[in-house]
Design an enzyme around this catalytic site. Structure first.
Site, mmCIF file in Angstrom:
data_model
loop_
_atom_site.group_PDB
_atom_site.id
_atom_site.type_symbol
_atom_site.label_atom_id
_atom_site.label_comp_id
_atom_site.label_asym_id
_atom_site.label_seq_id
_atom_site.Cartn_x
_atom_site.Cartn_y
_atom_site.Cartn_z
ATOM 1 N N ASP A 1 83.239 103.511 86.213
ATOM 2 C CA ASP A 1 83.680 104.719 85.379
ATOM 3 C C ASP A 1 82.310 105.674 85.458
ATOM 4 O O ASP A 1 82.616 106.766 85.107
ATOM 5 C CB ASP A 1 83.985 104.329 84.125
ATOM 6 C CG ASP A 1 85.263 103.612 83.966
ATOM 7 O OD1 ASP A 1 86.013 103.792 84.915
ATOM 8 O OD2 ASP A 1 85.706 102.895 82.929
ATOM 9 N N TYR B 1 91.457 103.836 78.853
ATOM 10 C CA TYR B 1 90.464 102.955 78.199
ATOM 11 C C TYR B 1 89.627 104.184 77.317
ATOM 12 O O TYR B 1 89.372 105.005 77.832
ATOM 13 C CB TYR B 1 89.524 101.952 78.636
ATOM 14 C CG TYR B 1 90.274 100.593 78.776
ATOM 15 C CD1 TYR B 1 89.737 99.845 77.392
ATOM 16 C CD2 TYR B 1 90.698 99.906 79.785
ATOM 17 C CE1 TYR B 1 90.175 98.524 77.473
ATOM 18 C CE2 TYR B 1 90.927 98.731 79.599
ATOM 19 C CZ TYR B 1 90.784 97.888 78.472
ATOM 20 O OH TYR B 1 91.329 96.676 78.175
ATOM 21 N N TYR C 1 85.907 104.403 75.456
ATOM 22 C CA TYR C 1 84.609 103.864 75.166
ATOM 23 C C TYR C 1 83.748 104.273 74.304
ATOM 24 O O TYR C 1 83.491 105.629 74.501
ATOM 25 C CB TYR C 1 83.981 103.456 76.468
ATOM 26 C CG TYR C 1 84.453 102.663 77.507
ATOM 27 C CD1 TYR C 1 84.527 101.391 77.498
ATOM 28 C CD2 TYR C 1 85.294 103.449 78.590
ATOM 29 C CE1 TYR C 1 85.196 100.415 78.583
ATOM 30 C CE2 TYR C 1 86.246 102.569 79.451
ATOM 31 C CZ TYR C 1 85.983 101.196 79.577
ATOM 32 O OH TYR C 1 86.613 100.352 80.285
ATOM 33 N N HIS D 1 90.610 91.176 83.209
ATOM 34 C CA HIS D 1 89.616 91.949 83.677
ATOM 35 C C HIS D 1 88.396 91.727 82.952
ATOM 36 O O HIS D 1 88.259 91.049 82.095
ATOM 37 C CB HIS D 1 89.988 93.408 83.744
ATOM 38 C CG HIS D 1 90.518 93.756 82.373
ATOM 39 N ND1 HIS D 1 91.675 93.538 81.711
ATOM 40 C CD2 HIS D 1 89.646 94.594 81.375
ATOM 41 C CE1 HIS D 1 91.682 94.093 80.524
ATOM 42 N NE2 HIS D 1 90.284 94.897 80.346
#
Length: 644
Positions: free
Chosen positions: A299, A384, A386, A434
């Site tokens: 990422d 996602y 974060y 994962h």
């Protein structure tokens, strides 16, 4: 006024991109993939701060991609001189440019014109208008026909209703590989039709949730006299702490010059960390299906997660007396992109700092409150979200925490016996296993640049004449003398920690001053050592790598991660086996989460946490918080030193 390590200002970004255009490097099809500060050498910065050297030149790094040809360039712009200083062609042999948002957007249209893709959707009763493509980084698997091409791989999800999250409806058994420059699919993989999970996901709407919980009352956090920190430009002072902060499109939040004013040494400002950042992160998936085996996302290196920073909202993202900071980055056209409220700064109460009531000493009942300074940001990369939080505590501790939330990347569920690589999180809806693995780059400076690293393990002591009752235990301390020795694994069975100690300064007891890196002892990379991801993300195979400082060694997986076959980054950095004892050392700490999804993670995942800390160990001569005053507010009832 900017410091040598201040992030590029909006004016500097505009000047940088203008100089690139004036040099004829930015034609109509060229995109600005990355624009950021090219930091000066550490010694130059320290000499300038000490008044013994000139102010370093301001330089910017610019990554350019020609979307028509795939040609890529790494450009250095000297802002002090007002000129392009260097141009390097990026040939792709060691990876290529990160993925553009423009490229993400283009994939739907490319595949809508691909007959094999349209036919595969038709087999499932779908059309391109019914699906949303999830364009994902390709990795490096030496697949035929991909040599020299800029590839992206695609999974798709059905859009059954405008207000329904697509992640609830994975179109499994189907994927496509797309040549982004040629704008065509190189391959469509169709391994069979799977039932489409139909249960909607509308948690963002009132009708998608249970009735509101009515018993919760508001929590208000107030500081009537204002916060205790001061912000001047990019410099923050709070309690005994001082540091600078910046923001980068690749790394996100970056901290510089973390230092503590020692109350027992007349407020001497003592350096601890020169630079701290999240230098890389990767999300390796453990589903070996023909349409998913390649799912491994970097990422930072592949997506530049800093550019997706959220604009934070008071009372929702941040609570209390908040100081927000806007962030200026360059967009893909080279224009300034401002993200309002991207960085959040505030204080938090953190319970008891220290306390003792003594039965032998009259009138000795003391307690103090701990608090911490929080500087943070949130970024959304696809499904996602974060959050990255750096905490500074009154007692000299530094902590970094990653918070993981958002929506699971889903699949069709086949059953645990048939396919033991995913969890069922809703009827017929799977979530592949994962990991989320981060690399924190910690450029240390404990009481100066001459440091050493020692591995410290708890040691059981066998019964002996010196230990007749077998109750003794001790510790073993091993100094890491070279980079070959500095590739280390955690070991919870011995409580392993790593001490960064000064080789030039001692405390009043005659021992080296130091800080301890404490890991959470979670699993590192679980993929097979022979796998592609193990080669590309070698940093994830160990908990700690120790290197000697070099300005060009910036990223744990190397400079160009996208489609990089592996070998760059930390393996290359330590190959020279440079000596470390008494040198300028950098710690690269791998920390992360292994995620076996559960039903409670759907339809939106409650925050999961992972962290590490740097704790003083002999850095101070005694408890450095004896100067923290007792609580005197109205909340402290009945006794001036009573804890809430």
């Amino acid at each position: 006024m900017t410091t040598p390590v201040s992030s590029l200002t909006a004016t500097e970004i505009e000047r940088t991109t203008a100089l690139v255009r004036e040099a004829g490097l930015a034609g109509e099809s060229v995109r600005f993939v990355y624009v950021g500060l090219l930091e000066p050498h550490k010694q130059e910065v320290l000499a300038f701060r000490a008044g013994t050297g000139p102010r370093p030149d301001r330089r910017a790094r610019v990554l350019l991609l020609d979307t028509a040809t795939g040609a890529a360039r790494d450009v250095t712009v000297d802002l002090t001189a007002g000129a392009v200083a260097a141009i390097a062609e990026v040939d792709g042999a060691h990876g290529g440019m990160p993925i553009l948002v423009e490229e993400f957007v283009s994939v739907d249209g490319i595949l809508a014109e691909e007959p094999a893709w349209v036919d595969a959707l038709a087999k499932r009763g779908l059309t391109p208008e019914h699906v949303r493509c999830a364009p994902l980084s390709a990795g490096a698997f030496d697949l035929p026909g991909e040599e020299g091409r800029r590839i992206i791989r695609v999974l798709c999800f059905a859009a059954l209703a405008p207000d329904d999250h697509i992640w609830a409806h994975p179109v499994d058994g189907l994927s496509a590989y797309v040549d982004l420059v040629g704008r065509k699919a190189t391959e469509v993989i169709d391994v069979g039709v799977f039932p489409l999970p139909e249960e909607p996901s509308r948690f963002h709407l009132p009708q998608g949730r249970p009735a509101p919980l009515e018993t919760l009352r508001p929590i208000e956090i107030t500081q009537p006299d204002g916060p205790s920190f001061q912000v001047e430009g990019d410099r923050i002072t709070w309690a005994n702490w001082s540091f600078n902060f910046g923001f980068d499109a690749r790394e996100g939040l970056v901290l510089h010059h973390l230092a503590y004013a020692d109350p027992d040494h007349d407020g001497e400002v003592r350096p601890i960390v020169y630079r701290a950042s999240i230098a890389e992160m990767v999300v390796p998936y453990g589903d070996p299906a023909p349409v998913r085996f390649w799912q491994n996302y970097f990422d930072t290196g592949e997506y530049l997660f800093g550019r997706f920073a959220n604009s934070l909202t008071l009372g929702c993202d941040c609570l209390g007396e908040i100081h927000y900071v806007d962030v200026d980055l360059a967009d893909e056209a080279g224009d300034v992109q401002r993200i309002p409220n991207a960085i959040c700064l505030h204080e938090e109460d953190y319970g008891t700092l220290w306390k003792h009531t003594d039965i032998y000493t009259p009138n000795s009942a003391e307690v103090r409150r701990q608090r911490r300074l929080v500087i943070s940001f949130f970024t959304t990369v696809g499904n996602y979200d974060y959050g990255f939080y750096w905490y500074l505590y009154l007692d000299g501790r530094i902590e970094c925490e990653a918070k993981l939330t958002g929506i699971l990347f889903t699949s069709a569920y086949r059953g645990l016996e048939e396919w033991p690589y995913a969890s069922e999180v809703a009827p017929g809806l799977g979530a592949p296993f994962h990991q989320h693995l981060f690399s924190a780059r910690l450029d240390m400076m404990v009481d100066g640049v001459r440091n050493a690293v020692e591995e410290v393990d708890a040691v059981r002591v066998p019964v002996s004449p010196e230990n007749p009752y077998g109750n003794a235990f001790s510790y073993a301390r091993t100094r890491i003398t070279s980079e070959a020795e500095g590739v280390r694994s955690a070991d919870a069975s011995v409580g392993r920690t790593w001490h960064v100690v000064s080789t030039e300064r001692t405390n009043r007891l005659g021992r080296p001053t130091g800080y301890v890196l404490r890991a959470e002892q979670n699993p590192t990379l679980l993929a097979d050592p022979s796998s592609s991801i193990a080669a590309r993300a070698a940093f994830t195979t160990r908990d700690l790598w120790v290197t000697r400082y070099a300005p060009e060694e910036r990223y744990a997986a190397g400079e160009f991660v996208n489609q990089n076959p592996g070998g760059d980054g930390l393996p290359a950095y330590v190959a020279g086996d440079r000596p470390l004892d008494g040198e300028d050392v950098v710690l690269w700490h791998t920390f992360g989460v292994t995620h076996f999804p559960r039903p409670e993670d759907w339809p939106v995942m409650p925050v999961d946490h992972v962290r590490f800390s740097l704790t003083p160990y002999g850095f101070f001569d005694r408890n450095p918080t004896l100067n923290v005053p007792a609580t005197t507010t109205d909340h402290c009832e009945g006794h001036p030193h009573h804890a809430d």
